[in-house]
Write a protein that holds these residues in place. Sequence first.
Motif, PDB file in Angstrom:
ATOM      1  N   HIS A   6       0.847  -1.188   0.000  1.00  0.00           N
ATOM      2  CA  HIS A   6       0.000   0.000   0.000  1.00  0.00           C
ATOM      3  C   HIS A   6       0.885   1.242   0.000  1.00  0.00           C
ATOM      4  N   PHE A   7       0.760   2.059  -1.038  1.00  0.00           N
ATOM      5  CA  PHE A   7       1.518   3.306  -1.073  1.00  0.00           C
ATOM      6  C   PHE A   7       0.870   4.314  -0.139  1.00  0.00           C
ATOM      7  N   LEU A   8       1.682   5.030   0.613  1.00  0.00           N
ATOM      8  CA  LEU A   8       1.208   5.961   1.630  1.00  0.00           C
ATOM      9  C   LEU A   8       1.344   7.388   1.113  1.00  0.00           C
ATOM     10  N   THR A   9       0.245   7.963   0.683  1.00  0.00           N
ATOM     11  CA  THR A   9       0.277   9.332   0.170  1.00  0.00           C
ATOM     12  C   THR A   9       0.234  10.319   1.329  1.00  0.00           C
ATOM     13  N   GLY A  10       0.923  11.414   1.151  1.00  0.00           N
ATOM     14  CA  GLY A  10       0.955  12.457   2.164  1.00  0.00           C
ATOM     15  C   GLY A  10       1.979  12.223   3.255  1.00  0.00           C
ATOM     16  N   CYS A  12       5.877  11.968   4.522  1.00  0.00           N
ATOM     17  CA  CYS A  12       7.214  12.454   4.196  1.00  0.00           C
ATOM     18  C   CYS A  12       8.240  11.601   4.945  1.00  0.00           C
ATOM     19  N   CYS A  13       9.244  11.095   4.239  1.00  0.00           N
ATOM     20  CA  CYS A  13      10.286  10.282   4.870  1.00  0.00           C
ATOM     21  C   CYS A  13      11.106  11.147   5.832  1.00  0.00           C
ATOM     22  N   PRO A  14      11.259  10.716   7.085  1.00  0.00           N
ATOM     23  CA  PRO A  14      12.031  11.527   8.040  1.00  0.00           C
ATOM     24  C   PRO A  14      13.534  11.516   7.761  1.00  0.00           C
ATOM     25  N   THR A  15      14.004  10.567   6.975  1.00  0.00           N
ATOM     26  CA  THR A  15      15.437  10.477   6.700  1.00  0.00           C
ATOM     27  C   THR A  15      15.849  11.339   5.505  1.00  0.00           C
ATOM     28  N   CYS A  16      15.154  11.164   4.362  1.00  0.00           N
ATOM     29  CA  CYS A  16      15.560  11.892   3.157  1.00  0.00           C
ATOM     30  C   CYS A  16      14.621  13.041   2.795  1.00  0.00           C
ATOM     31  N   GLY A  17      13.431  13.094   3.420  1.00  0.00           N
ATOM     32  CA  GLY A  17      12.492  14.177   3.188  1.00  0.00           C
ATOM     33  C   GLY A  17      11.620  14.032   1.953  1.00  0.00           C
ATOM     34  N   THR A  18      11.689  12.891   1.275  1.00  0.00           N
ATOM     35  CA  THR A  18      10.894  12.682   0.071  1.00  0.00           C
ATOM     36  C   THR A  18       9.425  12.488   0.431  1.00  0.00           C
ATOM     37  N   LEU A  19       8.550  13.167  -0.284  1.00  0.00           N
ATOM     38  CA  LEU A  19       7.115  13.074  -0.078  1.00  0.00           C
ATOM     39  C   LEU A  19       6.519  12.029  -1.017  1.00  0.00           C
TER      40      LEU A  19
END
Length: 52
Positions: A6-10, A12-19
């Motif tokens: 399941h892709f999680l929209t919204g 943000c990765c806490p490590t790299c910041g990618t949304l």
Amino acid sequence: MMEPLHFLTGLCCPTCGTLNASWLDPSACLVECGECGQTSHALIDLGGGEAQ
């Protein structure tokens, strides 16, 4: 049988910041960033009830 990812929209990765690059693997109870590969454990409520 393997459950679908399941892709999680919204999110943000806490490590790299990618949304919007994270996905949930419910069978392994893991969330993983598709950009940097950072993983974390997920708590999954299988009861389906609302928190009160």
